[in-house]
Design a protein around this motif. Sequence first.
Motif, PDB file in Angstrom:
ATOM      1  N   LYS A  15       0.826  -1.207   0.000  1.00 17.76           N
ATOM      2  CA  LYS A  15       0.000   0.000   0.000  1.00 17.76           C
ATOM      3  C   LYS A  15       0.859   1.255   0.000  1.00 17.76           C
ATOM      4  CE  LYS A  15      -0.694   0.069   5.037  1.00 17.76           C
ATOM      5  NZ  LYS A  15      -1.708   0.043   6.114  1.00 17.76           N
ATOM      6  N   ASP A  16       2.048   1.165   0.645  1.00 16.82           N
ATOM      7  CA  ASP A  16       2.957   2.314   0.635  1.00 16.82           C
ATOM      8  C   ASP A  16       3.601   2.496  -0.733  1.00 16.82           C
ATOM      9  OD1 ASP A  16       2.445   2.901   3.276  1.00 16.82           O
ATOM     10  OD2 ASP A  16       4.091   1.677   4.032  1.00 16.82           O
ATOM     11  N   ARG A  17       3.837   1.389  -1.419  1.00 20.26           N
ATOM     12  CA  ARG A  17       4.393   1.488  -2.771  1.00 20.26           C
ATOM     13  C   ARG A  17       3.441   2.246  -3.679  1.00 20.26           C
ATOM     14  NH1 ARG A  17       4.639  -3.671  -6.562  1.00 20.26           N
ATOM     15  NH2 ARG A  17       2.460  -3.007  -6.740  1.00 20.26           N
ATOM     16  N   LYS A  18       2.144   1.958  -3.561  1.00 20.41           N
ATOM     17  CA  LYS A  18       1.159   2.667  -4.367  1.00 20.41           C
ATOM     18  C   LYS A  18       1.168   4.162  -4.047  1.00 20.41           C
ATOM     19  CE  LYS A  18      -0.546  -0.749  -6.725  1.00 20.41           C
ATOM     20  NZ  LYS A  18      -0.337  -0.801  -8.195  1.00 20.41           N
ATOM     21  N   ARG A  19       1.329   4.482  -2.770  1.00 18.09           N
ATOM     22  CA  ARG A  19       1.380   5.883  -2.378  1.00 18.09           C
ATOM     23  C   ARG A  19       2.629   6.550  -2.962  1.00 18.09           C
ATOM     24  NH1 ARG A  19       4.079   8.405   1.530  1.00 18.09           N
ATOM     25  NH2 ARG A  19       4.728   6.427   2.456  1.00 18.09           N
ATOM     26  N   LEU A  20       3.756   5.834  -2.935  1.00 19.77           N
ATOM     27  CA  LEU A  20       4.991   6.385  -3.488  1.00 19.77           C
ATOM     28  C   LEU A  20       4.885   6.577  -5.005  1.00 19.77           C
ATOM     29  CD1 LEU A  20       7.676   4.374  -1.478  1.00 19.77           C
ATOM     30  CD2 LEU A  20       7.120   6.803  -1.249  1.00 19.77           C
ATOM     31  N   GLU A  21       4.203   5.659  -5.675  1.00 21.27           N
ATOM     32  CA  GLU A  21       4.005   5.806  -7.121  1.00 21.27           C
ATOM     33  C   GLU A  21       3.229   7.085  -7.424  1.00 21.27           C
ATOM     34  OE1 GLU A  21       2.190   2.359  -8.761  1.00 21.27           O
ATOM     35  OE2 GLU A  21       3.968   1.085  -8.509  1.00 21.27           O
ATOM     36  N   LYS A  22       2.197   7.351  -6.638  1.00 17.28           N
ATOM     37  CA  LYS A  22       1.404   8.568  -6.836  1.00 17.28           C
ATOM     38  C   LYS A  22       2.256   9.814  -6.611  1.00 17.28           C
ATOM     39  CE  LYS A  22      -3.098   6.551  -5.666  1.00 17.28           C
ATOM     40  NZ  LYS A  22      -4.233   6.551  -4.705  1.00 17.28           N
ATOM     41  N   LEU A  23       3.135   9.754  -5.600  1.00 17.68           N
ATOM     42  CA  LEU A  23       4.022  10.887  -5.341  1.00 17.68           C
ATOM     43  C   LEU A  23       5.008  11.088  -6.493  1.00 17.68           C
ATOM     44  CD1 LEU A  23       4.824  10.503  -1.528  1.00 17.68           C
ATOM     45  CD2 LEU A  23       3.596  12.388  -2.631  1.00 17.68           C
ATOM     46  N   LEU A  24       5.532   9.983  -7.015  1.00 16.69           N
ATOM     47  CA  LEU A  24       6.454  10.067  -8.153  1.00 16.69           C
ATOM     48  C   LEU A  24       5.780  10.735  -9.343  1.00 16.69           C
ATOM     49  CD1 LEU A  24       8.459   6.706  -8.341  1.00 16.69           C
ATOM     50  CD2 LEU A  24       9.389   9.009  -8.146  1.00 16.69           C
ATOM     51  N   ILE A  25       4.524  10.382  -9.571  1.00 16.32           N
ATOM     52  CA  ILE A  25       3.779  10.946 -10.698  1.00 16.32           C
ATOM     53  C   ILE A  25       3.524  12.431 -10.501  1.00 16.32           C
ATOM     54  CG2 ILE A  25       1.550  10.912 -11.888  1.00 16.32           C
ATOM     55  CD1 ILE A  25       1.525   7.853 -11.318  1.00 16.32           C
ATOM     56  N   SER A  26       3.086  12.801  -9.303  1.00 20.65           N
ATOM     57  CA  SER A  26       2.687  14.190  -9.066  1.00 20.65           C
ATOM     58  C   SER A  26       3.868  15.126  -8.830  1.00 20.65           C
ATOM     59  CB  SER A  26       1.725  14.266  -7.872  1.00 20.65           C
ATOM     60  OG  SER A  26       2.373  13.810  -6.689  1.00 20.65           O
ATOM     61  N   GLU A  27       4.936  14.609  -8.210  1.00 21.43           N
ATOM     62  CA  GLU A  27       6.045  15.480  -7.814  1.00 21.43           C
ATOM     63  C   GLU A  27       7.262  15.385  -8.732  1.00 21.43           C
ATOM     64  OE1 GLU A  27       5.679  17.642  -5.399  1.00 21.43           O
ATOM     65  OE2 GLU A  27       3.671  16.878  -4.910  1.00 21.43           O
ATOM     66  N   CYS A  28       7.440  14.247  -9.405  1.00 21.54           N
ATOM     67  CA  CYS A  28       8.685  14.030 -10.162  1.00 21.54           C
ATOM     68  C   CYS A  28       8.452  13.644 -11.614  1.00 21.54           C
ATOM     69  CB  CYS A  28       9.533  12.941  -9.498  1.00 21.54           C
ATOM     70  SG  CYS A  28       9.926  13.243  -7.777  1.00 21.54           S
ATOM     71  N   ASP A  29       7.207  13.737 -12.100  1.00 12.24           N
ATOM     72  CA  ASP A  29       6.900  13.313 -13.468  1.00 12.24           C
ATOM     73  C   ASP A  29       7.336  11.877 -13.741  1.00 12.24           C
ATOM     74  OD1 ASP A  29       5.604  15.587 -14.264  1.00 12.24           O
ATOM     75  OD2 ASP A  29       7.349  16.517 -15.195  1.00 12.24           O
ATOM     76  N   GLY A  30       7.272  11.040 -12.713  1.00 19.95           N
ATOM     77  CA  GLY A  30       7.520   9.616 -12.909  1.00 19.95           C
ATOM     78  C   GLY A  30       8.925   9.136 -12.659  1.00 19.95           C
ATOM     79  N   ILE A  31       9.901  10.051 -12.523  1.00 17.31           N
ATOM     80  CA  ILE A  31      11.298   9.637 -12.312  1.00 17.31           C
ATOM     81  C   ILE A  31      11.941  10.544 -11.269  1.00 17.31           C
ATOM     82  CG2 ILE A  31      13.575   9.287 -13.342  1.00 17.31           C
ATOM     83  CD1 ILE A  31      12.216   8.909 -16.036  1.00 17.31           C
ATOM     84  N   GLN A  32      12.465   9.961 -10.218  1.00 16.30           N
ATOM     85  CA  GLN A  32      13.207  10.760  -9.253  1.00 16.30           C
ATOM     86  C   GLN A  32      14.503  11.255  -9.898  1.00 16.30           C
ATOM     87  OE1 GLN A  32      13.478   9.717  -5.025  1.00 16.30           O
ATOM     88  NE2 GLN A  32      12.525   7.759  -5.594  1.00 16.30           N
TER      89      GLN A  32
END
Length: 207
Positions: A15-32
């Motif tokens: 469930k945390d991985r899903k949350r991190l994926e959403k953060l990657l999408i919203s904050e980093c355009d998919g790539i840190q």
Amino acid sequence: MGFYLNLGGSLIKHKDRKRLEKLLISECDGIQPIHEVFYIHSIIFAASRAHNAFDAAKYLYDHDAPDSEIFSAIQEALMHVAALSRFFWPVRGTLAGKRGERLRRAFGLQDDSVLKQRELRNALEHYDEYLDRFLLSEPAGECFPNPLVTDEGALPRERQHAFKLLDLENCLCVILGEVYDFSGVPQEVISVLETATRMDSEGARFA
């Protein structure tokens, strides 16, 4: 109760991985930003393997190697091109889609790029299924199941059926009667390879 993934030595719940994926999408355009170098190196590998295989096919063709070896080198090149293409145009996934957009922007690729073409790679990757359908049509005449390297118009298709034919001079590949044009692909691979290599050497970051 969620399962766990071991990432970089830390335990992360699903469930945390899903949350991190959403953060990657919203904050980093998919790539840190710290992970950009890993994508660059992965792209360099796929592009360099494709480039080398295209060169190998040309060398084999110029030295009158057996048709099967020449076709094999082209097929290897196109499989690496398929792997390269999926970085920029992933098949599925919200995170993957955002990552693809980011990479296309960084490399200046548009949706009309020849790297996006899927028809030929599908015919090669799913050749067994294409062969099923072809044989269901009960083709009449002479069949050539082994690869041929010759001019695309050399065989009259209504009487002679080349299962795999390569016209290297014109960058055409015929799979079970369907003609696929891969002209422009080798040069686009070189362009991506040069861009990725420059990014790596200069420590450049994505736009």
